[in-house]
Design an enzyme around this catalytic site. Structure first.
Site, PDB file in Angstrom:
ATOM      1  N   GLU A 275       0.897  -1.147   0.021  1.00  0.00           N
ATOM      2  CA  GLU A 275      -0.087   0.124  -0.058  1.00  0.00           C
ATOM      3  C   GLU A 275       0.820   1.330   0.057  1.00  0.00           C
ATOM      4  OE1 GLU A 275      -2.013  -0.521   3.781  1.00  0.00           O
ATOM      5  OE2 GLU A 275      -3.407  -1.997   3.020  1.00  0.00           O
ATOM      6  N   PRO A 276       1.652   1.442  -0.948  1.00  0.00           N
ATOM      7  CA  PRO A 276       2.669   2.632  -1.012  1.00  0.00           C
ATOM      8  C   PRO A 276       1.738   3.799  -1.288  1.00  0.00           C
ATOM      9  CG  PRO A 276       2.993   1.430  -3.002  1.00  0.00           C
ATOM     10  CD  PRO A 276       1.949   0.531  -2.138  1.00  0.00           C
ATOM     11  N   ARG A 278       2.933   7.605  -0.064  1.00  0.00           N
ATOM     12  CA  ARG A 278       4.115   8.693  -0.197  1.00  0.00           C
ATOM     13  C   ARG A 278       5.257   8.352  -1.377  1.00  0.00           C
ATOM     14  NH1 ARG A 278       5.383  11.896   4.154  1.00  0.00           N
ATOM     15  NH2 ARG A 278       4.724  10.184   5.442  1.00  0.00           N
ATOM     16  N   TYR A 318       4.230  18.237  11.502  1.00  0.00           N
ATOM     17  CA  TYR A 318       5.461  17.369  11.353  1.00  0.00           C
ATOM     18  C   TYR A 318       6.689  17.869  11.477  1.00  0.00           C
ATOM     19  CZ  TYR A 318       1.447  14.859   9.396  1.00  0.00           C
ATOM     20  OH  TYR A 318       0.329  14.129   9.080  1.00  0.00           O
ATOM     21  N   CYS A 346      -3.513  33.633  10.075  1.00  0.00           N
ATOM     22  CA  CYS A 346      -3.133  34.278  11.167  1.00  0.00           C
ATOM     23  C   CYS A 346      -2.529  33.218  12.505  1.00  0.00           C
ATOM     24  CB  CYS A 346      -4.163  35.257  11.745  1.00  0.00           C
ATOM     25  SG  CYS A 346      -4.382  36.514  10.425  1.00  0.00           S
ATOM     26  N   TYR A 375       0.348  13.755   0.584  1.00  0.00           N
ATOM     27  CA  TYR A 375      -0.227  14.464   1.727  1.00  0.00           C
ATOM     28  C   TYR A 375       0.021  15.990   1.856  1.00  0.00           C
ATOM     29  CZ  TYR A 375       0.557   9.677   3.157  1.00  0.00           C
ATOM     30  OH  TYR A 375       0.525   8.135   3.450  1.00  0.00           O
TER      31      TYR A 375
HETATM   32  N1  LLP Z   1      -1.574   1.728   4.623  1.00  0.00           N
HETATM   33  C1  LLP Z   1      -1.986   2.334   5.677  1.00  0.00           C
HETATM   34  C2  LLP Z   1      -2.742   1.216   6.415  1.00  0.00           C
HETATM   35  C3  LLP Z   1      -1.536   3.771   6.270  1.00  0.00           C
HETATM   36  O1  LLP Z   1      -2.116   4.079   7.337  1.00  0.00           O
HETATM   37  C4  LLP Z   1      -0.826   4.374   5.349  1.00  0.00           C
HETATM   38  C5  LLP Z   1      -0.490   5.832   5.759  1.00  0.00           C
HETATM   39  C6  LLP Z   1      -0.331   3.827   4.126  1.00  0.00           C
HETATM   40  C7  LLP Z   1      -0.606   2.537   3.656  1.00  0.00           C
HETATM   41  C8  LLP Z   1       0.722   4.761   3.174  1.00  0.00           C
HETATM   42  O2  LLP Z   1       1.856   4.978   3.764  1.00  0.00           O
HETATM   43  P1  LLP Z   1       2.914   5.805   2.820  1.00  0.00           P
HETATM   44  O3  LLP Z   1       3.399   4.733   1.778  1.00  0.00           O
HETATM   45  O4  LLP Z   1       2.510   6.841   2.403  1.00  0.00           O
HETATM   46  O5  LLP Z   1       4.006   5.800   3.928  1.00  0.00           O
HETATM   47  N2  LLP Z   1       0.052  12.860   6.838  1.00  0.00           N
HETATM   48  C9  LLP Z   1       1.128  12.179   6.975  1.00  0.00           C
HETATM   49  C10 LLP Z   1       1.571  10.678   6.617  1.00  0.00           C
HETATM   50  C11 LLP Z   1       0.396   9.824   7.126  1.00  0.00           C
HETATM   51  C12 LLP Z   1       0.514   8.373   6.760  1.00  0.00           C
HETATM   52  C13 LLP Z   1      -0.970   7.655   7.400  1.00  0.00           C
HETATM   53  N3  LLP Z   1      -0.731   6.282   6.835  1.00  0.00           N
HETATM   54  C14 LLP Z   1       2.485  12.834   6.443  1.00  0.00           C
HETATM   55  O6  LLP Z   1       2.063  13.872   5.834  1.00  0.00           O
HETATM   56  O7  LLP Z   1       3.512  12.620   6.643  1.00  0.00           O
END
Ligand code: LLP
Length: 421
Positions: A275-276, A278, A318, A346, A375
């Site tokens: 589930e990529p 980012r 973050y 503001c 994100y």
């Molecule tokens: N699968 C599940 C169950 C997740 O909760 C997430 C991310 C992903 C896959 C995807 O993960 P990634 O491949 O994107 O690392 N808003 C935050 C990131 C929150 C991620 C939440 N879950 C930010 O801006 O860094």
């Protein structure tokens, strides 16, 4: 690797000048590169080309339906966490049998909708959720294919707000309880336990936590097979990080990550799922903003731009670092000085780049806030009654506004003044 580069002295998205784009759509705006999205998807999926693998792009990173269709057309599945995201994936034309549904708080209505659409599987995060899903599925005469999300209690060494696999995090079922829950699931009406799910966190730049977590997945898979569960797939979640600081922080290559996965699971006879989010979308998008004013404070200089924390909340939420590039290449050669890049909202926390060494931006100059495709727009808000910014998708020398800037009537017009006022 991405497709934002200088051509003829001006930063381009593929073959589209960002200067020209800014004149056409106005600032601020998000700009996405199709070639970059496609490249990232391919590099990741090709790392598993010898295996039965399904990549389910995590929609939460960037859920614009044009982005979803781009990836769906390459064969990507989708990981969704709400009915809204599921509807986006379906609207983008992604077949339901390539969609998985995660999240700790799915409502019964959401479960029923997902069942009626025939999604591939639910990632179930707790015992009460499993019971609810069983009741909903049995009521509909349907069968929910289920992976239980296991929490391995492993520190992924990332920002505390995006760690999801430690015991103190709200996600998943403790590893020690998982085996029993599968036994229970097997006896529940409307439930077909057929997978295991794990996601330990996001922006992970070290392979060790994955290695440790996947060893536990392997152990559990063996136990479940002994227990007679017909295990069809293992879902390894998302979580490979991206280089936010140019070449200064280089995360592992998908091939290295694939080696860790394949070492743990290639001989288990299961489909491998991922589930990529980012790593597909982050480097494929930028936020383009124009400088409004430069203000010299007593201690600091402030570069005030027209984008703000409501458009990109990552820096303040973050302490995230996003590179900033001038759209005019000539500025790159100028001597740098420290400045706070801030927006019009503001709040003191409204910054995009605090204490950053940058060339001397002047009012009217354009800047690109890099690595903002994941994100970014999805976490934006209308705080301070600011209009959501448009999203533009580029492909070669073509571009399309894939979410137009709303007008003020869109923003305020849905509110009602009660009769008594
Ligand atoms: N699968 C599940 C169950 C997740 O909760 C997430 C991310 C992903 C896959 C995807 O993960 P990634 O491949 O994107 O690392 N808003 C935050 C990131 C929150 C991620 C939440 N879950 C930010 O801006 O860094």
């Amino acid at each position: 690797m991405h497709h934002f580069a200088y051509k003829g002295g001006v930063l381009h998205a593929e073959d589209v000048s960002l200067d020209a784009l800014a004149s056409d759509v106005g600032t601020p705006f998000y700009c996405y590169s199709t070639a970059t999205l496609e490249r990232h998807y391919r590099v990741f999926s090709e790392a598993f080309s010898g295996a039965d693998a399904l990549v389910c792009y995590s929609i939460k990173a960037n859920s614009n339906i044009a982005v979803l269709r781009t990836l769906g057309q390459l064969g990507s599945g989708m990981d969704v966490v709400s009915e809204g995201e599921l509807r986006r994936a379906l609207t983008a034309g992604v077949p339901a049998e390539r969609i998985v549904f995660s999240g700790v708080g799915k409502t019964r209505e959401e479960m029923a909708f997902a069942l009626s659409e025939g999604i591939y599987a639910f990632n179930v995060e707790s015992e009460p959720e499993l019971t609810a899903l069983s009741e909903v599925a049995a009521g509909l005469g349907a069968t929910a294919r289920v992976a239980i999300r296991v929490n391995p209690d492993i520190d992924p060494k990332t920002h505390r707000k995006i760690s999801t696999g430690k015991a103190e995090d709200k996600f998943g079922v403790p590893y020690e309880r998982a085996r029993d829950l599968y036994r229970e699931a097997a006896g529940l009406q409307g439930i077909a336990p057929c997978g295991i799910h794990m996601h330990i966190g996001s922006q992970i730049t070290d392979l060790k936590p994955f290695n440790d977590a996947f060893a536990l997945l392997r152990e559990l898979a063996g136990q479940l097979k002994d227990d007679g569960v017909s295990l069809e797939f293992i879902n390894f979640g998302g979580g490979l990080g991206v280089p936010y600081r140019g070449t200064n922080d280089v995360p592992p290559h998908p091939d290295e990550y694939a080696n860790v996965v394949l070492d743990a699971a290639s001989d288990l006879g299961c489909r491998l799922m991922f589930e990529p989010g980012r790593m597909i979308a982050a480097n494929a998008g930028i936020l383009v903003s124009r400088v409004l004013y430069v203000k010299e404070g007593t201690d600091k200089s402030f570069t005030i731009v027209d984008a703000a924390m409501n458009d990109l909340i990552r820096p303040t939420l973050y302490e995230a670092y996003h590179d900033i590039w001038p759209v005019d290449e000539a500025l790159r050669a100028a001597a740098q000085r420290k400045t706070d890049v801030v927006g019009p909202v503001c709040e003191t926390g409204d910054y995009l780049a605090p204490d950053r060494d940058l060339p001397p931006f002047a009012p009217g100059d354009l800047m690109a806030i890099m690595t903002a495709g994941a994100y970014g727009a999805v976490q934006s808000s209308t705080y301070n009654t600011r209009l959501l910014v448009p999203e533009v998708l580029v492909k070669g020398s073509d571009y399309a506004v894939v979410r137009p800037r709303p007008d003020y009537d869109d923003l305020i017009g849905r509110e009602k003044i009660p009769d008594w006022l």
